[in-house]
Design a protein around this motif. Sequence first.
Motif, short mmCIF file in Angstrom:
data_model
loop_
_atom_site.label_atom_id
_atom_site.label_comp_id
_atom_site.label_asym_id
_atom_site.label_seq_id
_atom_site.Cartn_x
_atom_site.Cartn_y
_atom_site.Cartn_z
N ILE A 26 14.15 1.72 11.40
CA ILE A 26 13.59 0.58 12.13
C ILE A 26 12.19 0.90 12.64
O ILE A 26 11.26 0.11 12.47
CB ILE A 26 14.51 0.21 13.31
N ALA A 27 12.02 2.08 13.25
CA ALA A 27 10.72 2.45 13.82
C ALA A 27 9.67 2.64 12.73
O ALA A 27 8.49 2.30 12.93
CB ALA A 27 10.86 3.73 14.65
N PHE A 28 10.07 3.19 11.58
CA PHE A 28 9.10 3.43 10.50
C PHE A 28 8.58 2.10 9.95
O PHE A 28 7.36 1.95 9.76
CB PHE A 28 9.76 4.24 9.39
N VAL A 29 9.47 1.16 9.71
CA VAL A 29 9.03 -0.15 9.21
C VAL A 29 8.13 -0.83 10.24
O VAL A 29 7.08 -1.40 9.89
CB VAL A 29 10.26 -1.04 8.90
N ALA A 30 8.51 -0.76 11.53
CA ALA A 30 7.70 -1.38 12.57
C ALA A 30 6.32 -0.74 12.64
O ALA A 30 5.31 -1.44 12.81
CB ALA A 30 8.41 -1.26 13.92
N LEU A 31 6.25 0.60 12.51
CA LEU A 31 4.98 1.31 12.58
C LEU A 31 4.06 0.90 11.43
O LEU A 31 2.86 0.66 11.64
CB LEU A 31 5.21 2.81 12.56
N ILE A 32 4.60 0.82 10.22
CA ILE A 32 3.78 0.42 9.07
C ILE A 32 3.20 -0.97 9.27
O ILE A 32 2.01 -1.23 9.01
CB ILE A 32 4.61 0.48 7.77
N ILE A 33 4.04 -1.89 9.75
CA ILE A 33 3.57 -3.26 10.00
C ILE A 33 2.49 -3.27 11.09
O ILE A 33 1.48 -3.98 10.99
CB ILE A 33 4.75 -4.17 10.40
N GLU A 34 2.70 -2.47 12.14
CA GLU A 34 1.71 -2.39 13.22
C GLU A 34 0.36 -1.89 12.69
O GLU A 34 -0.69 -2.45 13.04
CB GLU A 34 2.21 -1.45 14.31
N LEU A 35 0.38 -0.84 11.87
CA LEU A 35 -0.87 -0.29 11.33
C LEU A 35 -1.57 -1.30 10.43
O LEU A 35 -2.80 -1.45 10.49
CB LEU A 35 -0.58 0.99 10.55
N ILE A 36 -0.79 -1.99 9.61
CA ILE A 36 -1.37 -2.97 8.68
C ILE A 36 -2.04 -4.11 9.44
O ILE A 36 -3.07 -4.64 9.01
CB ILE A 36 -0.28 -3.51 7.72
N ILE A 37 -1.47 -4.49 10.58
CA ILE A 37 -2.01 -5.62 11.34
C ILE A 37 -3.04 -5.18 12.37
O ILE A 37 -4.13 -5.76 12.47
CB ILE A 37 -0.87 -6.39 12.05
N ALA A 38 -2.73 -4.13 13.15
CA ALA A 38 -3.55 -3.79 14.30
C ALA A 38 -4.91 -3.21 13.93
O ALA A 38 -5.93 -3.58 14.54
CB ALA A 38 -2.80 -2.78 15.18
N ILE A 39 -4.97 -2.33 12.93
CA ILE A 39 -6.25 -1.69 12.58
C ILE A 39 -7.26 -2.70 12.04
O ILE A 39 -8.40 -2.75 12.51
CB ILE A 39 -6.02 -0.51 11.61
N PRO A 40 -6.90 -3.53 11.04
CA PRO A 40 -7.87 -4.56 10.60
C PRO A 40 -8.25 -5.53 11.72
O PRO A 40 -9.41 -5.95 11.81
CB PRO A 40 -7.12 -5.29 9.48
N LEU A 41 -7.29 -5.89 12.59
CA LEU A 41 -7.60 -6.77 13.71
C LEU A 41 -8.61 -6.14 14.65
O LEU A 41 -9.56 -6.79 15.10
CB LEU A 41 -6.32 -7.12 14.49
N GLY A 42 -8.41 -4.86 14.97
CA GLY A 42 -9.33 -4.15 15.86
C GLY A 42 -10.73 -4.07 15.28
O GLY A 42 -11.72 -4.27 16.00
N ILE A 43 -10.82 -3.78 13.99
CA ILE A 43 -12.14 -3.70 13.34
C ILE A 43 -12.80 -5.08 13.30
O ILE A 43 -14.00 -5.22 13.56
CB ILE A 43 -11.99 -3.13 11.91
N LYS A 44 -12.00 -6.10 12.99
CA LYS A 44 -12.53 -7.47 12.94
C LYS A 44 -13.05 -7.91 14.30
O LYS A 44 -14.12 -8.53 14.41
CB LYS A 44 -11.42 -8.42 12.47
N CYS A 45 -12.32 -7.59 15.36
CA CYS A 45 -12.75 -7.94 16.72
C CYS A 45 -14.03 -7.20 17.09
O CYS A 45 -14.92 -7.77 17.74
CB CYS A 45 -11.65 -7.62 17.73
N ALA A 46 -14.14 -5.93 16.70
CA ALA A 46 -15.33 -5.14 17.03
C ALA A 46 -16.56 -5.66 16.31
O ALA A 46 -17.65 -5.70 16.89
CB ALA A 46 -15.08 -3.68 16.68
N THR A 47 -16.40 -6.04 15.05
CA THR A 47 -17.55 -6.55 14.29
C THR A 47 -17.93 -7.97 14.70
O THR A 47 -18.99 -8.45 14.32
CB THR A 47 -17.25 -6.51 12.79
N ASN A 48 -17.04 -8.63 15.45
CA ASN A 48 -17.34 -9.97 15.98
C ASN A 48 -17.22 -9.95 17.51
O ASN A 48 -16.58 -10.83 18.10
CB ASN A 48 -16.38 -11.01 15.40
N GLN A 49 -17.83 -8.94 18.11
CA GLN A 49 -17.69 -8.74 19.55
C GLN A 49 -18.12 -9.97 20.34
O GLN A 49 -19.17 -10.56 20.07
CB GLN A 49 -18.52 -7.54 20.00
N TYR A 50 -17.25 -10.36 21.29
CA TYR A 50 -17.46 -11.51 22.17
C TYR A 50 -17.48 -12.84 21.43
O TYR A 50 -17.89 -13.86 21.99
CB TYR A 50 -18.76 -11.36 22.97
#
Length: 331
Positions: free
Chosen positions: A110-134
């Motif tokens: 359960i934790a492994f599947v959740a972690l993979i999904i988190e990485l797939i979603i969170a890292i691109p989201l974080g980069i997208k937010c940083a490149t479009n700051q504010y």
Amino acid sequence: MTKYIIKRILLSVVILFFVSLILYLLIRCMPVSFIENKFNEINSAGNLTEEDFKRLLAIYGLEDNSFGGIIRGYFGWLGNFLKGDMGVSFQKQNPVSQVIGETMGISFGIAFVALIIELIIAIPLGIKCATNQYGKFDYATTVLCMTLMAFPSFFLGNLFIKIFAVDLGWFDIGGLNSGSLQGVSFFVRFGDMVWHLILPITVMVLLDIGPMMRYTRTNTLEVLNADYIRTARAKGLSESKVVYKHVFRNTLIPLITLLSSTLPMLFGGAMITETVFAIPGIGQTAYNALKVGDIPLAMGYNMFIAILTVVGVLLADIMYAVVDPRVKLGK
């Protein structure tokens, strides 16, 4: 690097010794006693005496609750632990290592599947937010993630059960499988299990995606302002190449610190989420052990988590040097 690893392992042994001592003291001081509850259950007719209760405590090595008795009990437990014997669970009546081994696989999956999904979603989201700051996307994503981070896991889990299981009837409430799957094929049982795990995995992802996204965003913003990034842009590199080749690699360095905690999370289970969704993983098993005063299982689980945490931190330090050759480990 070899000398550094040996020094860290020796330091880890000292840390684990004091962690185990503190854990044992705390668990022995718990107000609930499995032996006492079991004795009262057996002695409902009042045929047993106080001497019988003391003999029962002596069988489990819990007859002396003074400080000296607890310390002697700890060193007895430690000697057995160093031999690979974590004792027998009071509640399960099986060796603690066997109980952990049987329930760890469910929690890991359960934790492994959740972690993979988190990485797939969170890292691109974080980069997208940083490149479009504010920008609008940055504000909307930040507000959503901060809102999800504010929800306690038991509240969000029960909310999902109420909406999607009780009101809409899309999912069964709790467990890993439906009760009416006798004699069906493996693929049908596997599909049914996946369907049961959609809600708990979704809850875990939603709760953990916020910190990872914010961490990625902050680190990406720091790297975007670096001199070598301006140089890369001045050379005419495309924005996507600058971000995903130069920025992303350097963003991974501080992100490893966050990921160092994933090892105990992967194998240690999500105690509250597993309890809410009645998943028979190691997290729920440990919670039940603490609730009834199962000292061997509670100690075995907590030491298991402590060892995984120490190993995770050591692996994170080593990964720094792998991701960034400029990082030199101490001699």
